[in-house]
Design an enzyme around this catalytic site. Structure first.
Site, PDB file in Angstrom:
ATOM      1  CD  GLN A 200     -42.308  15.825  12.848  1.00  0.00           C
ATOM      2  OE1 GLN A 200     -43.316  15.025  13.238  1.00  0.00           O
ATOM      3  NE2 GLN A 200     -42.408  16.425  11.773  1.00  0.00           N
ATOM      4  NE  ARG A 220     -39.610  16.403  18.266  1.00  0.00           N
ATOM      5  CZ  ARG A 220     -38.258  15.918  18.061  1.00  0.00           C
ATOM      6  NH1 ARG A 220     -38.044  14.938  18.581  1.00  0.00           N
ATOM      7  NH2 ARG A 220     -37.662  16.274  17.155  1.00  0.00           N
ATOM      8  CB  ALA A 241     -47.624   8.267  13.684  1.00  0.00           C
ATOM      9  CG  HIS A 242     -46.393  13.181  13.394  1.00  0.00           C
ATOM     10  ND1 HIS A 242     -45.372  13.785  12.254  1.00  0.00           N
ATOM     11  CD2 HIS A 242     -47.270  12.753  12.505  1.00  0.00           C
ATOM     12  CE1 HIS A 242     -45.983  13.811  11.092  1.00  0.00           C
ATOM     13  NE2 HIS A 242     -47.210  13.259  10.990  1.00  0.00           N
ATOM     14  CG  ASN A 243     -49.396  16.009  15.557  1.00  0.00           C
ATOM     15  OD1 ASN A 243     -48.761  15.903  14.716  1.00  0.00           O
ATOM     16  ND2 ASN A 243     -49.764  17.189  16.255  1.00  0.00           N
TER      17      ASN A 243
END
Length: 349
Positions: A200, A220, A241-243
């Protein structure tokens, strides 16, 4: 005005309300209609509580400009948005303590961190190398500001919150206790007989005037960045969550969950317990009622709901049986329609 005391006239002037009646009463607090005392201001924003106007002991009540009625035992303050004026009066009367700038001796601060002289670093806080803490920021007890974190002016990181490596915060951001900003996203590749973590490598980017509630987590990005734009307000126990990308001034209530790479527009309203599948787009101005599950993109703003409303247990059990029969019933109905069509065609249609 003395300390946090204001006259009604002063409060009306400072908040833009219109005063109807005497304005010399001294106000020391705000309260609900049913608990307000003779030195409190209250408000009415929901008509279901209108009956409480007859019994309230408030010195003044903020009413909408369209609210009818007269002969009240309190002074009336008129406003387009009573709840907003009530909130502003609450802050005026309860400004909170002014922290003293400086670094507590029990804090752990790297010599390679950049701490503005006007910032406050509380006991047992940790500031790692390369972190930059801007003017008038407050870092609470036990909070962690990790390597490479940059934050702007007047940010507040409450006790035991963590802002992890590389995260970027704008001005006037509040991260409440227990929240974690910038932890690794949930990314694993299937290796057949086991799972292997996907690195990540992105960051969390947070705009100005953002509030993140207690025990909320913002992961991240995996390759790109997770972004929370200006003015967003996020409740406790939310998972981002990510993105994920969240547009300006969107509000998210507790226990909502947003899966990876979902893009949520500006001025959206997300109620408690709402869930979003990953890799979908949500239009600006969309509203989702409590416990809704969104599995596909929403391209037009509106109010959306899903889930089954509460009902008595006996009714629910009958309905649950019907749910399991729906597919068979649909097939039988389709067959019946085909038979009827064939019969009608045979009669010369």
């Amino acid at each position: 005005m003395a300390g946090t005391r204001y006259t009604l006239a002063e409060l009306a002037r400072l908040t833009g309300a219109d005063l109807e009646g005497p304005g010399d009463a001294l106000i020391t607090g705000v309260a609900a209609l049913e608990t307000a005392g003779s030195s409190d201001v209250s408000f009415l924003a929901n008509r279901r509580y209108r009956h409480q106007l007859a019994d309230t002991h408030a010195a003044a009540v903020i009413l909408s400009r369209g609210e009818t009625g007269s002969g009240y035992d309190f002074t009336v303050l008129r406003a387009d948005n009573p709840y907003l004026v009530f909130a502003r009066m609450g802050w005026l009367l309860n400004p909170g303590p002014s922290p003293q700038p400086g670094i507590d001796p029990d804090a752990s601060v790297s010599a390679l961190a950049d701490i503005d002289a006007s910032a406050t670093i509380a006991p047992r806080a940790v500031i790692e190398a390369g972190a930059r803490v801007g003017p008038r920021c407050w870092i609470g007890p036990g909070a962690v500001v990790a390597a490479g974190v940059h934050m702007g002016t007047a940010c507040r990181i409450d006790a035991n919150a963590s802002v992890l490596a590389g995260s970027q915060l704008g001005d006037r951001v509040e991260i409440m206790s227990g929240a974690v900003i910038g932890s690794a996203g949930f990314g694993f590749a299937d290796a057949g007989d086991h799972w292997e973590a996907v690195p990540q490598l992105g960051r969390v980017l947070i705009g100005d005037d953002v509030s993140v509630g207690a025990n909320t987590t913002v992961d991240r990005g995996s390759q790109g960045d997770t972004r929370i734009s200006n003015g967003c307000k996020i409740d406790n126990l939310v998972q981002i969550a990510h993105n994920v990308q969240i547009g300006d001034h969107t509000v998210i209530a507790a226990n909502a969950g947003i899966s990876g790479s979902t893009r949520i527009g500006r001025y959206c309203r997300i109620a408690g317990g709402v869930g979003f599948a990953g890799h979908i787009d949500i239009a600006d101005g969309s509203t989702f009622t409590g416990m809704s599950m969104i599995t596909g993109s929403i391209h037009e703003s509106g109010v959306y709901s899903s889930g089954v409303p509460l009902m008595p247990t006996r009714e629910w059990r009958r309905s649950a049986v019907r749910f399991r029969q729906l597919d068979d019933m649909a097939r039988r109905l389709d067959t019946l329609e085909r038979i009827m069509t064939t019969t009608e065609d045979g009669d010369g249609r």
